[in-house]
Design an enzyme around this catalytic site. Structure first.
Site, PDB file in Angstrom:
ATOM      1  N   GLY A 170       0.972  -1.495   0.148  1.00 27.55           N
ATOM      2  CA  GLY A 170       0.323   0.294  -0.126  1.00 27.55           C
ATOM      3  C   GLY A 170       0.949   1.302  -0.378  1.00 27.55           C
ATOM      4  N   GLY A 181       0.701   5.420   1.553  1.00 22.53           N
ATOM      5  CA  GLY A 181       0.045   5.899   2.882  1.00 22.53           C
ATOM      6  C   GLY A 181       0.366   7.376   2.582  1.00 22.53           C
ATOM      7  N   PHE A 193       2.690   8.773   4.221  1.00 22.92           N
ATOM      8  CA  PHE A 193       3.838   8.893   4.765  1.00 22.92           C
ATOM      9  C   PHE A 193       4.810   8.405   3.888  1.00 22.92           C
ATOM     10  CE2 PHE A 193       1.874   9.314   9.069  1.00 22.92           C
ATOM     11  CZ  PHE A 193       2.413  10.483  10.155  1.00 22.92           C
ATOM     12  N   GLY A 194       4.636   7.203   3.138  1.00 23.42           N
ATOM     13  CA  GLY A 194       5.124   6.412   2.008  1.00 23.42           C
ATOM     14  C   GLY A 194       4.801   5.455   2.023  1.00 23.42           C
ATOM     15  N   ASP A 247      -9.890  10.299  12.884  1.00 21.80           N
ATOM     16  CA  ASP A 247      -9.861  10.001  11.837  1.00 21.80           C
ATOM     17  C   ASP A 247     -10.594   8.443  11.938  1.00 21.80           C
ATOM     18  OD1 ASP A 247      -9.337   9.948   9.434  1.00 21.80           O
ATOM     19  OD2 ASP A 247      -7.222   9.943   8.807  1.00 21.80           O
ATOM     20  N   ARG A 284     -11.225   3.216   5.720  1.00 22.52           N
ATOM     21  CA  ARG A 284     -10.017   3.442   5.161  1.00 22.52           C
ATOM     22  C   ARG A 284      -8.850   2.865   6.559  1.00 22.52           C
ATOM     23  NH1 ARG A 284     -11.654   8.410   4.599  1.00 22.52           N
ATOM     24  NH2 ARG A 284     -11.099   9.831   6.762  1.00 22.52           N
ATOM     25  N   ASN A 285      -9.406   3.404   7.795  1.00 22.59           N
ATOM     26  CA  ASN A 285      -8.816   3.531   8.616  1.00 22.59           C
ATOM     27  C   ASN A 285      -8.791   2.141   9.460  1.00 22.59           C
ATOM     28  OD1 ASN A 285      -7.399   5.002   8.050  1.00 22.59           O
ATOM     29  ND2 ASN A 285      -8.055   6.709   8.755  1.00 22.59           N
ATOM     30  N   ASP A 320      -4.099   3.742  12.610  1.00 18.60           N
ATOM     31  CA  ASP A 320      -3.971   4.654  12.275  1.00 18.60           C
ATOM     32  C   ASP A 320      -4.594   5.645  13.371  1.00 18.60           C
ATOM     33  OD1 ASP A 320      -2.745   4.776  10.235  1.00 18.60           O
ATOM     34  OD2 ASP A 320      -4.455   5.293   8.682  1.00 18.60           O
TER      35      ASP A 320
HETATM   36  P1  ADP Z   1      -2.130   6.469   5.950  1.00 18.06           P
HETATM   37  O1  ADP Z   1      -0.613   6.995   6.453  1.00 18.06           O
HETATM   38  O2  ADP Z   1      -1.787   7.506   4.510  1.00 18.06           O
HETATM   39  O3  ADP Z   1      -2.724   6.643   7.216  1.00 18.06           O
HETATM   40  P2  ADP Z   1      -2.152   3.890   5.879  1.00 18.06           P
HETATM   41  O4  ADP Z   1      -1.284   3.329   6.985  1.00 18.06           O
HETATM   42  O5  ADP Z   1      -3.515   3.476   5.696  1.00 18.06           O
HETATM   43  O6  ADP Z   1      -1.760   4.824   5.451  1.00 18.06           O
HETATM   44  O7  ADP Z   1      -1.874   2.498   4.867  1.00 18.06           O
HETATM   45  C1  ADP Z   1      -1.602   3.140   3.198  1.00 18.06           C
HETATM   46  C2  ADP Z   1      -1.786   0.612   2.833  1.00 18.06           C
HETATM   47  O8  ADP Z   1      -1.854  -0.055   3.131  1.00 18.06           O
HETATM   48  C3  ADP Z   1      -3.902   1.236   3.997  1.00 18.06           C
HETATM   49  O9  ADP Z   1      -5.224   1.651   3.470  1.00 18.06           O
HETATM   50  C4  ADP Z   1      -3.375  -0.655   3.488  1.00 18.06           C
HETATM   51  O10 ADP Z   1      -3.845  -1.098   2.146  1.00 18.06           O
HETATM   52  C5  ADP Z   1      -2.155  -0.801   3.757  1.00 18.06           C
HETATM   53  N1  ADP Z   1      -1.406  -1.218   5.279  1.00 18.06           N
HETATM   54  C6  ADP Z   1      -1.501  -0.297   6.206  1.00 18.06           C
HETATM   55  N2  ADP Z   1      -1.122  -0.993   7.240  1.00 18.06           N
HETATM   56  C7  ADP Z   1      -1.352  -2.113   7.477  1.00 18.06           C
HETATM   57  C8  ADP Z   1      -1.106  -2.885   7.835  1.00 18.06           C
HETATM   58  N3  ADP Z   1      -1.158  -3.561   8.951  1.00 18.06           N
HETATM   59  N4  ADP Z   1      -1.549  -4.609   7.339  1.00 18.06           N
HETATM   60  C9  ADP Z   1      -1.601  -4.429   6.605  1.00 18.06           C
HETATM   61  N5  ADP Z   1      -1.782  -3.489   5.073  1.00 18.06           N
HETATM   62  C10 ADP Z   1      -1.324  -2.004   5.142  1.00 18.06           C
HETATM   63 MG    MG Z   2      -4.777   5.600   6.458  1.00 16.96          MG
END
Ligand code: ADP
Ligand code: MG
Length: 477
Positions: free
Chosen positions: A231, A233, A235-236, A345, A349-350, A363
């Site tokens: 994925g 996000g 931050f990267g 938040d 999506r979170n 998150d």
């Molecule tokens: P952001 O910092 O933008 O909130 P996210 O934490 O939502 O970023 O991560 C972006 C994507 O990466 C998520 O929508 C998900 O698909 C994937 N992802 C993030 N954390 C996990 C995790 N712990 N296990 C599996 N997939 C993850």
């Molecule tokens: Mg998120």
């Protein structure tokens, strides 16, 4: 900054399971909530202890899954997330935990002189406020409020029980509760606390990398293997990886040169070290010894809830699944509420889905939109309570509003809320009383829950503990 668990449990301590721990590695010691365990030894990793069950079996346990029956000094230890009777916590633990959470409150400015506080407030509006550490009375706080161009400084005192007060009449369990109270009414102050002064613009190092190393949350980079990207996000990139033969998610910080970003990132991590629950995505550690910084969390095999619902749809996801998602998320939120922690938040999506289908809130470490609002970053408007949009007053009740929207997302199988309303118009519509219709096939009881979450007056919304009880009695169809 991060918790040092060595203060929490000592060798020989008898503990009780707070949650079921199935264990994932062969050296893990599985146990059930309520089981008694004796700590045999600490390990290199401060989050894990070697323990013995009453049947004699030994193995490793995560400390946050248990609660000591008595501390070595005879004081009861932190109550479990689900227990309703507050128990006394050894003060070292309290102050440490509180310090982390205070730093994450936008209105808490830490060490700030009287003059600096006045400078920050002077051009504000009536009801603008902040909290700082008292200069004259070590350990006390000062609440600074602007009214009619004058800043009032109220000393926040503690009584013997560690409750806080500004008027010696009304006492609060902690600073969060005190601020929350005066956000609702002035009650003797010069003004109700209406607008918090956002500290982030001037914020310097609130999170220290060394703290992570000292407290045992640092993971050496060589212990991590990156497998594939899953994925992307704020931050990267997010990668699937492996740590000690367990699948983990690795969140990378894209640009370490950007100090502000790394600050935010570490802040997320530091808050995550203090919060632990079966329905919260669990932090495993941070890897700081090489650039970029990694945040390592448990791997959630089925990805985000919104993607899950959209990709599988009504054909695959049953009504029971929907209800279970709602229950899981609510349980995670009951815990955050019990910790006086506001998510800000909460949205599909979170929420992430584990291999076994359990939903966990993610998150929760960061108040990113709010913190960077003044810099033009976007608030998740369609998920945010009207008073939070209007006055920047986030609370567990504004989280409840978002939970209502999240329920709507669940029961519409991942649709975007307010389908035909643009982001620009939505706040105005909602202020005028517009609320979404029930999604097709949504049980009446769930729709009632949504509408209650969308009460204009935050105090009319139920808390998560109450909604959790309601969800338990609802049937899936
Ligand atoms: P952001 O910092 O933008 O909130 P996210 O934490 O939502 O970023 O991560 C972006 C994507 O990466 C998520 O929508 C998900 O698909 C994937 N992802 C993030 N954390 C996990 C995790 N712990 N296990 C599996 N997939 C993850
Ligand atoms: Mg998120």
């Amino acid at each position: 900054m991060a918790t040092n668990s060595k203060q929490l449990i000592l060798v020989g301590t008898e503990c009780v399971g707070r949650y079921n721990f199935p264990g994932s590695a062969s050296h893990d010691l599985p146990f059930k909530r309520g089981d008694t365990l004796t700590i045999i030894s600490a390990s290199k990793d401060p989050n894990w202890y070697k323990a013995r069950r009453t049947d004699g079996l030994e193995g490793m346990i995560p400390f946050n899954y248990v609660q000591a029956k008595k501390s070595p000094t005879g004081e009861p230890l932190p109550s479990s997330a689900t227990s309703s009777s507050p128990t006394k916590v050894p003060s070292a633990v309290v102050s440490q935990k509180t310090a982390v959470k205070l730093q994450s409150m936008p209105w808490f400015h830490g060490k700030l002189t009287r003059e600096e506080a006045e400078k920050l407030l002077e051009r504000g509006k009536n009801g603008q406020f902040l909290v700082r550490e008292s200069q004259n009375f070590k350990g006390d706080y000062t609440l600074c409020v602007l009214y009619e161009h004058k800043v009032e400084h109220y000393r926040v005192r503690r009584n013997k029980k560690n409750f806080v007060t500004v008027d010696d009449e009304e006492y609060f369990e902690n600073l969060f509760k005190l601020v929350e109270h005066y956000q609702h009414e002035a009650d003797g102050l010069c003004s109700r606390l209406k607008y918090s002064v956002d500290k982030t613009k001037d914020i310097e190092y609130v999170v220290n990398m060394q703290d992570f190393k000292d407290s045992g949350w640092a993971i050496p980079r060589r212990h991590l293997t990156k497998k594939s990207q899953i994925g992307k996000g704020e931050f990267g990139e997010v990668w699937l990886g492996e740590y000690k033969e367990i699948k983990v998610a690795i969140k990378m910080l894209k640009d370490l040169k950007d100090e502000k970003a790394s600050q935010k990132f570490l802040q997320e991590a530091s808050v995550m070290t203090t919060l632990r629950h079966n329905n919260l995505v669990c932090m495993i550690g941070v890897s700081l010894d090489e650039s970029p910084i990694y945040l390592v969390t448990e791997f959630m095999a089925k990805g985000s809830l919104v993607d899950y619902l959209r990709s599988r749809g009504r054909a695959v996801v049953t009504k029971q699944n929907l209800l279970d998602f709602a229950r899981d998320i609510c349980k995670g939120m009951v815990y955050l509420e019990s910790q006086n922690f506001v998510h800000r938040d909460l949205a599909a999506r979170n929420v992430l889905i584990a291999e076994d289908g359990a939903a966990k809130v993610a998150d929760f470490g960061l108040t990113r939109e709010v913190f960077s609002r003044s810099e033009g970053a976007k608030l998740p408007v369609k998920w945010t309570a009207p008073e939070a949009l209007r006055e920047n007053t986030f609370s567990n009740k504004s989280d409840m509003w978002s939970f209502g929207i999240l329920l709507w997302e669940i029961y519409s199988y991942g649709r975007v809320p307010y389908p035909r309303v643009t982001v620009e118009d939505v706040a105005q519509h909602v202020e005028r009383g517009y609320r979404m219709d029930a999604p097709d096939g949504c049980p009446e009881a769930i729709y009632t829950m949504m509408k209650e979450a969308w009460a204009s007056d935050p105090s009319k919304r139920h808390n998560f503990a109450r909604v959790n009880k309601q969800l338990e009695t609802i049937s899936a169809t």
